[in-house]
Design an enzyme around this catalytic site. Structure first.
Site, PDB file in Angstrom:
ATOM      1  CB  SER A   1      -0.956  -0.043   1.194  1.00 13.93           C
ATOM      2  OG  SER A   1      -1.952   0.939   1.081  1.00 13.93           O
TER       3      SER A   1
ATOM      4  CG  ASP B   1      -3.680  -3.417  -4.085  1.00 12.77           C
ATOM      5  OD1 ASP B   1      -3.722  -3.356  -5.328  1.00 12.77           O
ATOM      6  OD2 ASP B   1      -4.699  -3.343  -3.368  1.00 12.77           O
TER       7      ASP B   1
ATOM      8  NE  ARG C   1       3.350   6.932 -11.028  1.00 15.31           N
ATOM      9  CZ  ARG C   1       4.021   6.265 -11.964  1.00 15.31           C
ATOM     10  NH1 ARG C   1       4.811   5.251 -11.612  1.00 15.31           N
ATOM     11  NH2 ARG C   1       3.938   6.596 -13.241  1.00 15.31           N
TER      12      ARG C   1
ATOM     13  CG  ASP D   1      11.367   3.216  -8.234  1.00  9.74           C
ATOM     14  OD1 ASP D   1      11.684   4.315  -8.720  1.00  9.74           O
ATOM     15  OD2 ASP D   1      10.242   2.979  -7.755  1.00  9.74           O
TER      16      ASP D   1
ATOM     17  CG  HIS E   1      -5.533  -2.405   0.167  1.00  9.19           C
ATOM     18  ND1 HIS E   1      -4.742  -2.202  -0.952  1.00  9.19           N
ATOM     19  CD2 HIS E   1      -5.036  -1.576   1.136  1.00  9.19           C
ATOM     20  CE1 HIS E   1      -3.814  -1.287  -0.674  1.00  9.19           C
ATOM     21  NE2 HIS E   1      -3.967  -0.908   0.578  1.00  9.19           N
TER      22      HIS E   1
ATOM     23  CG  ASP F   1       8.444   4.345 -12.896  1.00  7.72           C
ATOM     24  OD1 ASP F   1       7.360   4.276 -13.513  1.00  7.72           O
ATOM     25  OD2 ASP F   1       9.551   4.394 -13.458  1.00  7.72           O
TER      26      ASP F   1
END
Length: 346
Positions: A168, A193, A207, A212, A272, A209
């Site tokens: 998350s 997720d 964020r 990374d 989730h 990606d």
């Protein structure tokens, strides 16, 4: 656990309904390693705990707390820099000794000689302050990257030995950590997720990606928009993105049949949280019978209609043991209960 997931999802939904500030990143100053930024309203970085397990201290309560910058503490630790190191981030309103991290730690140590490191940043992601948790994702990632750079300099624990996984909001923190490491390129990042609110429109540098790490894999289980009853990013952001059961709602969770725009699944946090159960199972789910075999396809409807029955460029085993030589979007079905893997059954 169910109550915690419900509160977590509810607070995220409420926070996402408000206007988001411009989340500039004033904390990514790589010239000042291990600096605790004076942001008392956001929480103290010194409260972050780095909890280490190895085969010499495998018990849930036997973790060794690594202290960044403390050479004596490091020298006394069971860390073996020659071994692979698995770093794990919990999500919003969770903590570093949560169930899935402890289970993953146990399974990893049963399979390998390795180091397992949980980043416990619970005081920086407390409910209901999700907007502060988002800001702290950048701060925590920078702080952890500094610590990893320090370990590389002190004992030779190189980024090529690192696999960073997060759930998350922790998925973005995992990706950001890999971005901020300066000692080299991280081997692998896994996003479970990745959270959607505050990240739906963020560019790759803000964020998780595929840029990374050498390999970035993403598992989507409750991905989509809030009106659809989803809380995570749906778009592909890794080298490989997996969409079990379509990636929006998982079988066995609270979903009204025929109504995918279901807020009950979102508030309950079932789909989730399912991603963490699937990922832990994947550590010991070995092919062919137990694997999470997935097929390359453009979308769930096409897959569901049976139009992606061929492996085409190649099928992949979703999860921990995924092969790293292919890219794209992959789909599969799972059981509604554990064990979730269906092997090569489409």
């Amino acid at each position: 656990m169910a109550r915690q997931a419900l509160l977590c999802s509810l607070f995220i939904v409420v926070a996402a309904a408000s206007s988001w500030p411009d989340l500039r990143d004033p904390y990514n100053d790589r010239s000042n390693h291990l600096h605790t930024f004076p942001e008392p309203l956001l929480g103290n970085l010194s409260d972050i705990r780095f909890l280490l397990w190895t085969r010499s201290n495998p018990g849930d309560d036997d973790h060794y707390r690594l202290l960044p910058g403390d050479a004596a503490n490091l020298d006394q630790s069971p860390l073996d820099p020659a071994l692979p190191t698995y770093v794990m981030y919990h999500g919003f309103s969770d903590f570093g000794l949560c169930g899935w991290i402890l289970q993953a730690k146990t399974e990893l140590l049963s399979l390998y000689e390795c180091n397992v490191l949980s980043v416990d940043w619970q005081t920086l992601v407390l409910s209901p302050w999700y907007d502060q948790g988002v800001k702290n994702a950048y701060r925590t990632a920078n702080y952890t990257a500094s610590m990893l750079d320090w370990l590389a300099a002190e004992v030779g624990l190189l980024p090529a030995q690192l696999h960073i996984t997060g759930h998350s909001l922790g998925a973005h923190t995992a990706g950001l950590t890999a971005k901020y490491v300066t000692a080299g390129t991280v081997a692998r990042v896994t996003g479970l997720d990745p959270a959607g609110p505050a990240f739906y429109t963020q560019p790759p540098e803000r964020r998780i990606d595929k840029t990374d790490a050498d390999f970035v894999d993403i598992l989507h289980t409750n991905s989509g928009s809030l009106p659809e009853g989803c809380i995570a990013l749906f778009k592909p952001v890794g080298h490989v993105d997996f969409y079990p059961n379509g990636g929006r709602h998982q079988p066995g969770c609270v979903v009204i049949p025929g109504n995918e725009d279901n807020i009950l699944d979102l508030l309950g946090g079932c789909s989730h949280a399912r991603v963490t159960e699937i990922w832990v199972e994947s550590i010991v789910a070995l092919p062919p019978a137990e694997a999470f075999t997935s097929w390359p396809c453009t979308d769930w409807d096409t897959f569901f209609a049976g139009n992606c029955s061929s492996c085409g460029q190649g099928c992949l085993d979703m999860g921990f043991h995924v092969q790293r030589d292919l890219e794209g979007t992959y789909f599969l079905r799972t059981n509604p209960y554990s064990p979730f893997a269906l092997g090569d059954t489409q």
